[in-house]
Design a protein around this motif. Structure first.
Motif, PDB file in Angstrom:
ATOM      1  N   ASN A 189       0.800  -1.229   0.000  1.00  0.00           N
ATOM      2  CA  ASN A 189       0.000   0.000   0.000  1.00  0.00           C
ATOM      3  C   ASN A 189       0.835   1.283   0.000  1.00  0.00           C
ATOM      4  OD1 ASN A 189      -2.519  -1.471   0.139  1.00  0.00           O
ATOM      5  ND2 ASN A 189      -2.007  -1.886   2.278  1.00  0.00           N
ATOM      6  N   GLN A 190       2.111   1.173  -0.326  1.00  0.00           N
ATOM      7  CA  GLN A 190       2.983   2.341  -0.409  1.00  0.00           C
ATOM      8  C   GLN A 190       3.457   2.511  -1.851  1.00  0.00           C
ATOM      9  OE1 GLN A 190       6.349   2.250   2.262  1.00  0.00           O
ATOM     10  NE2 GLN A 190       7.396   3.936   1.222  1.00  0.00           N
ATOM     11  N   ILE A 191       3.348   3.713  -2.393  1.00  0.00           N
ATOM     12  CA  ILE A 191       3.844   3.966  -3.748  1.00  0.00           C
ATOM     13  C   ILE A 191       5.358   4.134  -3.699  1.00  0.00           C
ATOM     14  CG2 ILE A 191       3.800   5.529  -5.729  1.00  0.00           C
ATOM     15  CD1 ILE A 191       0.954   6.267  -4.996  1.00  0.00           C
ATOM     16  N   LEU A 192       6.061   3.319  -4.484  1.00  0.00           N
ATOM     17  CA  LEU A 192       7.510   3.440  -4.611  1.00  0.00           C
ATOM     18  C   LEU A 192       7.820   4.137  -5.933  1.00  0.00           C
ATOM     19  CD1 LEU A 192       8.722  -0.100  -3.441  1.00  0.00           C
ATOM     20  CD2 LEU A 192       8.439   1.984  -2.073  1.00  0.00           C
ATOM     21  N   HIS A 193       8.748   5.069  -5.882  1.00  0.00           N
ATOM     22  CA  HIS A 193       9.125   5.854  -7.062  1.00  0.00           C
ATOM     23  C   HIS A 193      10.515   5.427  -7.513  1.00  0.00           C
ATOM     24  CE1 HIS A 193       6.083   8.221  -4.885  1.00  0.00           C
ATOM     25  NE2 HIS A 193       5.746   8.727  -6.065  1.00  0.00           N
ATOM     26  N   TRP A 194      10.617   5.014  -8.778  1.00  0.00           N
ATOM     27  CA  TRP A 194      11.870   4.468  -9.309  1.00  0.00           C
ATOM     28  C   TRP A 194      12.538   5.468 -10.240  1.00  0.00           C
ATOM     29  CZ3 TRP A 194      15.301   1.102  -8.128  1.00  0.00           C
ATOM     30  CH2 TRP A 194      16.179   0.568  -9.070  1.00  0.00           C
ATOM     31  N   ASP A 195      13.829   5.726  -9.985  1.00  0.00           N
ATOM     32  CA  ASP A 195      14.605   6.596 -10.853  1.00  0.00           C
ATOM     33  C   ASP A 195      15.441   5.724 -11.788  1.00  0.00           C
ATOM     34  OD1 ASP A 195      15.716   9.481 -11.322  1.00  0.00           O
ATOM     35  OD2 ASP A 195      17.474   8.190 -11.204  1.00  0.00           O
ATOM     36  N   ILE A 196      15.113   5.762 -13.063  1.00  0.00           N
ATOM     37  CA  ILE A 196      15.742   4.866 -14.030  1.00  0.00           C
ATOM     38  C   ILE A 196      17.244   5.128 -14.143  1.00  0.00           C
ATOM     39  CG2 ILE A 196      15.809   4.198 -16.461  1.00  0.00           C
ATOM     40  CD1 ILE A 196      12.826   4.868 -16.617  1.00  0.00           C
ATOM     41  N   ALA A 197      17.626   6.379 -14.188  1.00  0.00           N
ATOM     42  CA  ALA A 197      19.029   6.718 -14.430  1.00  0.00           C
ATOM     43  C   ALA A 197      19.937   6.267 -13.293  1.00  0.00           C
ATOM     44  CB  ALA A 197      19.161   8.220 -14.650  1.00  0.00           C
ATOM     45  N   SER A 198      19.513   6.519 -12.061  1.00  0.00           N
ATOM     46  CA  SER A 198      20.355   6.170 -10.914  1.00  0.00           C
ATOM     47  C   SER A 198      20.146   4.755 -10.429  1.00  0.00           C
ATOM     48  CB  SER A 198      20.081   7.136  -9.754  1.00  0.00           C
ATOM     49  OG  SER A 198      18.767   6.952  -9.251  1.00  0.00           O
ATOM     50  N   ALA A 199      19.103   4.091 -10.935  1.00  0.00           N
ATOM     51  CA  ALA A 199      18.742   2.737 -10.482  1.00  0.00           C
ATOM     52  C   ALA A 199      18.526   2.718  -8.968  1.00  0.00           C
ATOM     53  CB  ALA A 199      19.787   1.716 -10.893  1.00  0.00           C
ATOM     54  N   LYS A 200      17.787   3.736  -8.493  1.00  0.00           N
ATOM     55  CA  LYS A 200      17.488   3.831  -7.069  1.00  0.00           C
ATOM     56  C   LYS A 200      16.031   4.245  -6.887  1.00  0.00           C
ATOM     57  CE  LYS A 200      21.723   3.231  -5.418  1.00  0.00           C
ATOM     58  NZ  LYS A 200      22.077   2.091  -4.526  1.00  0.00           N
ATOM     59  N   PHE A 201      15.461   3.837  -5.751  1.00  0.00           N
ATOM     60  CA  PHE A 201      14.160   4.330  -5.345  1.00  0.00           C
ATOM     61  C   PHE A 201      14.324   5.690  -4.673  1.00  0.00           C
ATOM     62  CE2 PHE A 201      13.215  -0.287  -5.233  1.00  0.00           C
ATOM     63  CZ  PHE A 201      12.049  -0.306  -5.987  1.00  0.00           C
ATOM     64  N   VAL A 202      13.311   6.513  -4.776  1.00  0.00           N
ATOM     65  CA  VAL A 202      13.276   7.739  -3.989  1.00  0.00           C
ATOM     66  C   VAL A 202      13.186   7.385  -2.508  1.00  0.00           C
ATOM     67  CG1 VAL A 202      11.909   9.813  -3.499  1.00  0.00           C
ATOM     68  CG2 VAL A 202      12.255   9.072  -5.870  1.00  0.00           C
ATOM     69  N   GLU A 203      12.512   6.280  -2.204  1.00  0.00           N
ATOM     70  CA  GLU A 203      12.325   5.824  -0.830  1.00  0.00           C
ATOM     71  C   GLU A 203      13.553   5.021  -0.391  1.00  0.00           C
ATOM     72  OE1 GLU A 203       8.812   6.914  -2.866  1.00  0.00           O
ATOM     73  OE2 GLU A 203      10.182   5.273  -3.369  1.00  0.00           O
ATOM     74  N   PRO A 204      14.391   5.537   0.501  1.00  0.00           N
ATOM     75  CA  PRO A 204      15.663   4.879   0.828  1.00  0.00           C
ATOM     76  C   PRO A 204      15.517   3.482   1.414  1.00  0.00           C
ATOM     77  CG  PRO A 204      15.204   6.689   2.349  1.00  0.00           C
ATOM     78  CD  PRO A 204      14.219   6.797   1.237  1.00  0.00           C
ATOM     79  N   GLU A 205      14.424   3.243   2.140  1.00  0.00           N
ATOM     80  CA  GLU A 205      14.264   1.930   2.752  1.00  0.00           C
ATOM     81  C   GLU A 205      14.135   0.821   1.713  1.00  0.00           C
ATOM     82  OE1 GLU A 205      10.120   3.908   2.756  1.00  0.00           O
ATOM     83  OE2 GLU A 205      12.234   4.476   2.974  1.00  0.00           O
ATOM     84  N   ALA A 206      13.586   1.145   0.542  1.00  0.00           N
ATOM     85  CA  ALA A 206      13.430   0.137  -0.511  1.00  0.00           C
ATOM     86  C   ALA A 206      14.757  -0.159  -1.202  1.00  0.00           C
ATOM     87  CB  ALA A 206      12.399   0.604  -1.530  1.00  0.00           C
ATOM     88  N   ASN A 207      15.694   0.785  -1.178  1.00  0.00           N
ATOM     89  CA  ASN A 207      16.977   0.578  -1.844  1.00  0.00           C
ATOM     90  C   ASN A 207      17.795  -0.536  -1.200  1.00  0.00           C
ATOM     91  OD1 ASN A 207      16.648   2.577  -3.824  1.00  0.00           O
ATOM     92  ND2 ASN A 207      17.287   4.183  -2.399  1.00  0.00           N
ATOM     93  N   GLN A 208      17.508  -0.843   0.041  1.00  0.00           N
ATOM     94  CA  GLN A 208      18.242  -1.915   0.724  1.00  0.00           C
ATOM     95  C   GLN A 208      17.976  -3.277   0.085  1.00  0.00           C
ATOM     96  OE1 GLN A 208      17.523  -1.751   4.996  1.00  0.00           O
ATOM     97  NE2 GLN A 208      17.348   0.478   4.916  1.00  0.00           N
ATOM     98  N   LEU A 209      16.904  -3.386  -0.695  1.00  0.00           N
ATOM     99  CA  LEU A 209      16.539  -4.671  -1.292  1.00  0.00           C
ATOM    100  C   LEU A 209      17.019  -4.810  -2.735  1.00  0.00           C
ATOM    101  CD1 LEU A 209      12.908  -4.947   0.101  1.00  0.00           C
ATOM    102  CD2 LEU A 209      15.017  -5.871   1.068  1.00  0.00           C
ATOM    103  N   LEU A 210      17.750  -3.828  -3.238  1.00  0.00           N
ATOM    104  CA  LEU A 210      18.252  -3.900  -4.613  1.00  0.00           C
ATOM    105  C   LEU A 210      19.487  -4.772  -4.719  1.00  0.00           C
ATOM    106  CD1 LEU A 210      17.911  -0.119  -5.550  1.00  0.00           C
ATOM    107  CD2 LEU A 210      16.399  -1.986  -6.248  1.00  0.00           C
ATOM    108  N   ASP A 211      20.184  -4.963  -3.614  1.00  0.00           N
ATOM    109  CA  ASP A 211      21.447  -5.693  -3.592  1.00  0.00           C
ATOM    110  C   ASP A 211      21.489  -6.510  -2.308  1.00  0.00           C
ATOM    111  OD1 ASP A 211      23.956  -6.573  -4.234  1.00  0.00           O
ATOM    112  OD2 ASP A 211      24.878  -4.584  -4.320  1.00  0.00           O
ATOM    113  N   PHE A 212      22.464  -7.361  -2.166  1.00  0.00           N
ATOM    114  CA  PHE A 212      22.636  -8.075  -0.901  1.00  0.00           C
ATOM    115  C   PHE A 212      24.047  -8.639  -0.833  1.00  0.00           C
ATOM    116  CE2 PHE A 212      22.232 -11.615  -3.591  1.00  0.00           C
ATOM    117  CZ  PHE A 212      22.397 -12.808  -2.903  1.00  0.00           C
ATOM    118  N   LYS A 213      24.452  -9.057   0.342  1.00  0.00           N
ATOM    119  CA  LYS A 213      25.795  -9.608   0.519  1.00  0.00           C
ATOM    120  C   LYS A 213      25.825 -11.073   0.119  1.00  0.00           C
ATOM    121  CE  LYS A 213      27.466  -6.565   4.205  1.00  0.00           C
ATOM    122  NZ  LYS A 213      28.002  -6.501   5.595  1.00  0.00           N
TER     123      LYS A 213
END
Length: 429
Positions: A401-425
């Protein structure tokens, strides 16, 4: 170990001079020597389909399950067998020309990237990767090194889907404003994480099955062989499984890139399994085949899709079990999964003059491309963008129920908490 560090790990294999991929095959009397990583389930199907090409020589087989490996070995007795793909690459690098990766999702990128870093063409099952960062890295490496690649999305080469794409491009329903797609499959799990552990079967190398994913105790019937798609650490849920297939034709036909926003309706995250029911709404930038922007709604789980006026069929017919509906200015186009499209105008079916398209074999297309006789229709250049779009929806499931905003050029979400799920160790294993 960070993914980016692992992706640099090919240095351990020594430096090589990359040549056009077809050179490898043409230099070996026209036979393409293949290595197959993952030979059970879909891997067994991939093995049979690749091996059916008259110019393929199955040279190496790899699986962490010795029972599945032995079954594949019976079919290809001359092939060398391995349980660890890293050992296969180390010992067979000069004896193989192309690599087929048919493992669970979390191993797609680690195995495929090492193969590409040896200069090998790669056929990798869908979804291309488990994480967005991996998809971008694989696309860049394949493009930079001009490698032949293909994602295992067989419907992409089917004449019924190619015809649907051409019809949309022809303007048969005008500009498209909405796509609704669905699958009632349940590659989700709403229960708790299991507790305790079970003895690891003697036929399974559990450490190698886990690979780069976090270490955890083995539990019977939870992970291997069949339920890993339901779980966050290994699969991508129904959206990552069937969504890749069903998104493919609309994505191709409308010439989409990646979405601007994503919002999901589902249960609260559990940290272990993907939700059993999802409604994912994307907004894509417009193209010449769409209105100013495109709305895309995905439904999955038992009972999907929900009723909607866009999905009403003539004569009160039932919707196909899985499929997609294009909603356009002049009508709708229904595309059942693995069937020919149907045109709906003013609530009635209308006849379609289908374009003449030759049938193609997705697997043989890859082999022929390696042999210098064809081109792949779903290279990583395309597959990575489609996979990224899918994976953004998978991430949105963790933020219902939360809108996430994706920036194509930077390959990042505007919402920082979602960026933690783009990569992992990556775990060392």
């Amino acid at each position: 170990m960070k993914r980016r560090d692992f992706l640099k790990g090919a240095a351990a294999f020594g430096s090589i001079t990359l040549l056009p991929s077809s050179v490898w095959a043409l230099a070996k009397n026209g036979k393409l020597r293949t290595a197959h990583i993952g030979v059970g389930g879909m891997g067994n199907s991939d093995l049979g389909s690749i091996a059916s090409h008259s110019q393929v020589e199955v040279t190496a087989l790899c699986d962490v399950d010795s029972v599945r490996l032995a079954a594949a070995k019976k079919l290809h007795p001359n092939a060398k067998t391995f349980s660890d793909y890293r050992v296969l690459f180390d010992k067979m690098r000069d004896a193989i020309d192309a690599v087929i990766v048919s493992t669970p999702d979390h191993t797609h990128a680690p195995a495929s990237m090492l193969a590409m870093q040896m200069g090998k063409p790669v056929y990798c099952q869908k979804p291309l990767t488990h994480h967005v960062s991996e998809a971008r890295a694989m696309r860049k490496y394949a493009e930079d090194n001009k490698l032949i690649t293909q994602m295992g999305i067989q419907c992409h080469s089917s004449d019924m889907y190619l015809k649907a794409a051409l019809l949309i491009k022809s303007g048969i329903i005008g500009k498209v404003n909405t796509v609704r797609a669905w699958s009632p499959k349940n590659w989700g799990y709403d229960g708790p994480a299991p507790t305790g552990s079970d003895p690891v079967p003697s036929t399974l190398d559990w450490n190698l099955w886990l690979g780069t994913s976090p270490e955890r105790p083995y539990k019977d019937k939870i992970y291997h062989p069949g339920n890993w798609r339901k779980l966050l650490d290994y699969g991508c849920g129904t959206l990552g499984d069937m969504g890749v297939h069903i998104f493919d034709t609309p994505y191709t036909a409308l010439e989409l890139d990646v979405p601007r926003t994503i919002k999901t309706k589902c249960r609260k995250p559990t940290g272990f399994g993907h939700p059993e029911h999802n409604v994912v709404e994307y907004e894509f930038p417009g193209t010449k085949y769409t209105t100013e922007s495109l709305k895309w709604v995905w439904y999955d789980g038992p009972g999907a899709p929900k009723k909607h006026k866009d999905l009403e069929l003539p004569n009160n017919e039932k919707l196909p079990e899985q499929g997609a509906m294009f909603i356009g200015e002049k009508g709708n186009l229904l595309l059942p999964h693995w069937d020919y499209p149907k045109l709906i105008v003013n609530g009635k079916y209308e006849p379609i003059d289908f374009p003449d398209i030759p049938k193609a074999d997705h697997y043989h297309q890859f082999v022929d491309a390696c042999l210098g006789k064809d081109e792949c229709s779903a290279p990583f250049t395309y597959a990575a963008r489609l996979t990224e779009s899918i994976l953004l929806g998978v991430i949105a499931n963790r933020f219902p129920n939360q809108i996430l905003h994706w920036d194509i050029a930077s390959a990042k979400f505007v919402e920082p908490e979602a960026n933690q799920l783009l990569d992992f160790k990556y775990r060392k294993f």
